[in-house]
Design an enzyme around this catalytic site. Structure first.
Site, PDB file in Angstrom:
ATOM      1  CG  ASP A  23      -5.329  -5.107   8.988  1.00 41.53           C
ATOM      2  OD1 ASP A  23      -4.780  -5.558   7.962  1.00 41.53           O
ATOM      3  OD2 ASP A  23      -6.171  -5.751   9.639  1.00 41.53           O
ATOM      4  CG  ASN A  25      -1.930  -1.405   3.514  1.00 45.40           C
ATOM      5  OD1 ASN A  25      -2.587  -0.484   3.985  1.00 45.40           O
ATOM      6  ND2 ASN A  25      -0.653  -1.594   3.806  1.00 45.40           N
ATOM      7  CD1 TRP A  28      -7.894   2.236   0.332  1.00 49.65           C
ATOM      8  CD2 TRP A  28      -6.497   1.657  -1.332  1.00 49.65           C
ATOM      9  NE1 TRP A  28      -7.675   3.353  -0.444  1.00 49.65           N
ATOM     10  CE2 TRP A  28      -6.824   3.031  -1.463  1.00 49.65           C
ATOM     11  CE3 TRP A  28      -5.625   1.079  -2.256  1.00 49.65           C
ATOM     12  CZ2 TRP A  28      -6.312   3.826  -2.489  1.00 49.65           C
ATOM     13  CZ3 TRP A  28      -5.121   1.870  -3.280  1.00 49.65           C
ATOM     14  CH2 TRP A  28      -5.463   3.230  -3.392  1.00 49.65           C
ATOM     15  CG  ASN A  71       2.343  -9.776   8.051  1.00 55.08           C
ATOM     16  OD1 ASN A  71       2.533  -8.684   8.580  1.00 55.08           O
ATOM     17  ND2 ASN A  71       1.121 -10.312   8.008  1.00 55.08           N
ATOM     18  CD  GLU A 209      -8.346   2.926  27.863  1.00 58.74           C
ATOM     19  OE1 GLU A 209      -9.443   2.647  27.346  1.00 58.74           O
ATOM     20  OE2 GLU A 209      -8.074   2.700  29.051  1.00 58.74           O
TER      21      GLU A 209
HETATM   22  C1  IPE Z   1      -1.360  -7.334  11.419  1.00 55.99           C
HETATM   23  O1  IPE Z   1      -2.168  -7.399  10.289  1.00 55.99           O
HETATM   24  C2  IPE Z   1       0.073  -7.147  11.026  1.00 55.99           C
HETATM   25  C3  IPE Z   1       0.403  -5.843  10.488  1.00 55.99           C
HETATM   26  C4  IPE Z   1      -0.405  -4.847  10.310  1.00 55.99           C
HETATM   27  C5  IPE Z   1       1.786  -5.665  10.176  1.00 55.99           C
HETATM   28  P1  IPE Z   1      -2.562  -8.777   9.602  1.00 55.99           P
HETATM   29  O2  IPE Z   1      -3.434  -8.437   8.461  1.00 55.99           O
HETATM   30  O3  IPE Z   1      -1.354  -9.573   9.307  1.00 55.99           O
HETATM   31  O4  IPE Z   1      -3.362  -9.502  10.776  1.00 55.99           O
HETATM   32  P2  IPE Z   1      -4.443 -10.658  10.731  1.00 55.99           P
HETATM   33  O5  IPE Z   1      -3.858 -11.764   9.888  1.00 55.99           O
HETATM   34  O6  IPE Z   1      -5.680 -10.086  10.112  1.00 55.99           O
HETATM   35  O7  IPE Z   1      -4.661 -11.032  12.149  1.00 55.99           O
HETATM   36  C1  IPE Z   2      -1.654  -4.496   6.370  1.00 52.48           C
HETATM   37  O1  IPE Z   2      -2.599  -4.650   5.360  1.00 52.48           O
HETATM   38  C2  IPE Z   2      -0.242  -4.550   5.862  1.00 52.48           C
HETATM   39  C3  IPE Z   2       0.539  -5.692   6.328  1.00 52.48           C
HETATM   40  C4  IPE Z   2       0.101  -6.655   7.091  1.00 52.48           C
HETATM   41  C5  IPE Z   2       1.919  -5.768   5.886  1.00 52.48           C
HETATM   42  P1  IPE Z   2      -3.066  -6.062   4.875  1.00 52.48           P
HETATM   43  O2  IPE Z   2      -2.193  -6.506   3.755  1.00 52.48           O
HETATM   44  O3  IPE Z   2      -3.164  -7.032   6.005  1.00 52.48           O
HETATM   45  O4  IPE Z   2      -4.510  -5.739   4.321  1.00 52.48           O
HETATM   46  P2  IPE Z   2      -5.788  -6.659   4.387  1.00 52.48           P
HETATM   47  O5  IPE Z   2      -6.033  -6.974   5.826  1.00 52.48           O
HETATM   48  O6  IPE Z   2      -5.479  -7.886   3.589  1.00 52.48           O
HETATM   49  O7  IPE Z   2      -6.874  -5.838   3.785  1.00 52.48           O
HETATM   50 MG    MG Z   3      -4.684  -7.500   7.268  1.00 51.11          MG
END
Ligand code: IPE
Ligand code: IPE
Ligand code: MG
Length: 242
Positions: A23, A25, A28, A71, A209
Site C-alpha cells: 500500500d 503507491n 508515493w 480496487n 501478528e
Molecule cells: C489494499 O489497499 C489492497 C491492496 C493493497 C491490493 P487499498 O489501498 O485498496 O485499501 P484501503 O482502500 O485503503 O482500505
Molecule cells: C496499493 O497502493 C496498490 C493497490 C491497491 C493496487 P495504493 O494505490 O492504494 O496507494 P495509496 O494508498 O493510494 O497511496
Molecule cells: Mg491504498
C-alpha cells in the site's frame, strides 16, 4: 522447514508465512507530483526485490495483496495501468523461475483479461514443483469473496449428498478456500500507515501478528522487511493458551 538465519545481526527462526499488503503507491507518486500509475510501477519494482530478499531470509510462503475485489472502484485508467503491469511482470517471471520459486495466484481470475489468465496458468504450471519458496499473488482477491466461494462449494457438496452439514469442519473449510495447502499467515506487514486488513485473508489471518509501518510501499526496502521479521520474532504468540 524453518531454520535459523541471521537477520540484522540476530539469530532468528523466520516466520513461515508472511503476507504483505502493498500500500502507498498512489501517495508515493503524489508526493512527487507524478500520476498514480508511476507509483504502481515503482511498487512493482520493489515487489521484485523484496521477494528475492524474503527468500534469502528463509521465508517459506510470501503472499502479496496486489489487487483487491474493491480496487475495481478506481478510475478505469488506473485499473488498466495496474493490469498492464501484471501482464508485463508475468512476462518477466523468469528470474523467479531461475530462483526455484513456486508461484501461485489466489482470487477470482475469471474476470481478468484472457491474456493474463493464460499467463497465470502457465506460470503456475511451470513452477509447480519448485521448492525454494512459494510466492502467492492475490489478484482480484477479497477475503469475503473467498469465504462466499467456499460456502457455495460446501453447499453444493451437501446438496449432492457428498457430505452432511455436520461434516463441515475448519479443516474442510480450509480445503475449500483459495489457499488450500498454504499454511495460515504468521505475520502481516502493511506499509503506508494504514492499520487495517482491507479484506485481506480474513480467515487465514485469524492468529497472525500485525506489523504496520509509515513507510510507503515503493520505499519499503530490505532493512524495513528485516525489522518487521525481527519484531515478529520478539512477540509472544499464545494462540489462546498461557
Ligand atoms: C489494499 O489497499 C489492497 C491492496 C493493497 C491490493 P487499498 O489501498 O485498496 O485499501 P484501503 O482502500 O485503503 O482500505
Ligand atoms: C496499493 O497502493 C496498490 C493497490 C491497491 C493496487 P495504493 O494505490 O492504494 O496507494 P495509496 O494508498 O493510494 O497511496
Ligand atoms: Mg491504498
Amino acid at each position: 522447514m524453518s531454520r535459523k538465519v541471521s537477520c540484522l545481526g540476530e539469530d532468528i527462526i523466520p516466520p513461515c508465512h508472511v503476507g504483505v499488503i502493498m500500500d502507498g503507491n498512489g501517495r508515493w507518486a503524489k508526493k512527487r507530483g507524478l500520476p498514480r500509475k508511476f507509483g504502481h510501477r515503482e511498487g512493482a519494482k520493489n515487489f521484485r526485490s523484496i521477494t528475492k530478499h524474503a527468500k534469502a531470509v528463509g521465508i517459506d510462503y510470501l503472499t502479496y495483496y496486489a489487487f483487491s475485489t474493491e480496487n475495481w472502484k478506481r478510475p478505469q485508467d488506473e485499473v488498466e495501468a495496474i493490469m498492464d503491469l501484471f501482464d508485463k511482470y508475468l512476462d518477466e517471471v523468469n528470474d523467479f523461475i531461475e530462483e526455484n520459486i513456486r508461484i501461485r495466484f489466489i482470487g477470482d481470475r475469471s474476470v481478468l483479461r484472457p491474456s493474463l489468465q493464460a499467463k497465470m496458468a502457465n506460470v503456475e504450471e511451470t513452477s509447480k514443483d519448485f521448492d525454494a519458496m512459494t510466492l502467492v499473488l492475490a489478484i482480484n482477491y477479497g477475503g469475503r469473496a473467498e469465504i462466499c466461494h467456499c460456502v457455495r462449494n460446501l453447499a453444493q457438496m451437501v446438496r449432492g449428498g457428498e457430505i452432511d452439514p455436520e461434516d463441515i469442519t475448519e479443516e474442510l473449510i480450509e480445503q475449500n478456500l483459495y489457499t488450500q495447502e498454504i499454511p495460515p499467515l504468521d505475520l502481516v506487514i502493511r506499509p503506508s500507515g494504514e492499520q487495517r486488513l482491507s479484506n485481506f485473508m480474513i480467515w487465514q489471518a485469524a492468529y497472525a501478528e500485525f506489523y504496520y509501518s509509515n513507510v510507503l510501499w515503493p520505499d519499503f526496502k530490505n532493512g524495513d522487511f528485516d525489522r518487521a521479521i525481527l519484531d515478529f520474532c520478539e512477540r509472544n504468540r499464545r494462540f489462546g493458551g498461557i
